[in-house]
Enzyme design. Structure first.
Site, PDB file in Angstrom:
ATOM      1  N   ASP A  23     125.228  12.124  41.254  1.00 63.69           N
ATOM      2  CA  ASP A  23     126.101  13.236  40.878  1.00 63.69           C
ATOM      3  C   ASP A  23     125.258  14.445  40.474  1.00 63.69           C
ATOM      4  O   ASP A  23     124.292  14.314  39.727  1.00 63.69           O
ATOM      5  CB  ASP A  23     126.987  12.784  39.711  1.00 63.69           C
ATOM      6  N   HIS A  24     125.607  15.608  40.966  1.00 62.66           N
ATOM      7  CA  HIS A  24     124.918  16.858  40.626  1.00 62.66           C
ATOM      8  C   HIS A  24     123.414  16.771  40.839  1.00 62.66           C
ATOM      9  O   HIS A  24     122.626  17.179  39.972  1.00 62.66           O
ATOM     10  CB  HIS A  24     125.218  17.268  39.183  1.00 62.66           C
ATOM     11  N   HIS A  48     133.488  20.884  33.102  1.00 68.73           N
ATOM     12  CA  HIS A  48     132.862  19.648  32.649  1.00 68.73           C
ATOM     13  C   HIS A  48     133.014  19.521  31.143  1.00 68.73           C
ATOM     14  O   HIS A  48     133.122  20.511  30.426  1.00 68.73           O
ATOM     15  CB  HIS A  48     131.377  19.632  33.025  1.00 68.73           C
TER      16      HIS A  48
END
Length: 282
Positions: A82-83, A178
């Site tokens: 992720d990311h 987020h």
């Protein structure tokens, strides 16, 4: 069963008009909790780690844990970076056994985002691994990643971006953030539909922790095929441990802490899987 890539998983979700739940995990207990939820609900699932998580451990460590636990369950499991913060980290994850990676160039300008994303996508193609990218900026803070402001994704740019990079899925910004929300989030849900009309690859919703059931379901109905959950799982885990220690301060066995934490995480994951509509789709 052995780990699978996210490509077929997300294309099936796109065709079936549901979303795959993607859950960030920090340790063995969270891995086991997410997979227990997936097995019970017969749901395909993606487990994710961020750059700060693999810095805390390593891509090799998390790949080994997820691989071992995934082989015990009869549902499709994908391990996703992720990311991903760099080309090098994305390649390192692929070599370690990750079956899906994200490269996040959203902090760059449009052309530079395309360049770094295409670089990763070209290498990933040789590995047979799908790539997720992000266009626009999802606000808030997750681990070491922070965006000062939201910049919602432009549908025309999204079409060009996906075609020029060769990605397999696209994370878009529609007003989510987020971390936990301060106040009620205002989402540009029609933008999801507008992007879906011109972009052929599955769309991804980041920053879903704290969103209402109504918001999640409508985003999925409009075309989101993958929905990410992270912060709320960490909170469920930690709150369960705090509760046990408050009620039984003499507890010192880490296994007892892990058991209550796993139960809490599993319960939260099952709630979100049902909202995404991926239960019964394995």
């Amino acid at each position: 069963m052995p780990l699978v890539t996210s490509e077929r998983m997300l294309l099936d979700a796109q065709k079936g008009r549901y979303a795959v739940g993607a859950f960030n995990v920090e340790n063995m207990e969270m891995v086991k909790a997410v997979l227990a939820a997936a097995e019970e609900l017969k749901a395909p699932v993606m487990l994710q780690t961020t750059p700060s998580t693999v810095k805390y451990g390593s891509v090799e460590t998390y790949a080994a844990i997820v691989k071992a636990e995934a082989e015990k369950v009869p549902v499709p499991v994908c391990l996703h970076l992720d990311h991903g913060s760099s080309f090098d980290l994305a390649v390192k994850a692929m070599k370690a056994g990750y079956t899906s990676v994200m490269i996040d160039g959203s902090h760059e300008n449009f052309e530079n985002n395309i360049a770094i994303t295409k670089q990763v996508a070209d290498v990933a193609k040789a590995f047979g691994i799908p790539v997720e990218a992000e266009l626009g900026k999802v606000g808030g803070k997750e681990d070491d990643l922070e965006a000062e402001a939201d910049t919602n994704t432009d549908p025309i740019e999204a079409k060009e971006f996906s075609e020029r990079t060769g990605i397999s899925s696209l994370a878009v910004a529609i007003g989510t953030a987020h971390g936990f929300y301060v106040g009620t989030p205002v989402l540009d849900k029609p933008r999801v539909s507008a992007i879906r009309e011109v972009v052929s690859v599955p769309l991804v919703l980041h920053g879903a922790s704290g969103l209402s059931e109504e918001d999640v379901r409508e985003c999925v109905e409009r075309g989101m095929c993958k929905v990410n959950f992270a912060t709320e799982l960490r909170a469920a885990y930690t709150d369960a441990v705090k509760k046990l220690l408050k009620e039984k301060p003499e507890t010192f066995d880490p296994k007892k802490l892990g058991i209550v934490a796993m139960e809490a995480v599993k319960e939260q994951v099952m709630i979100r899987m049902k909202m995404c509509g991926c239960d019964g789709k394995a």
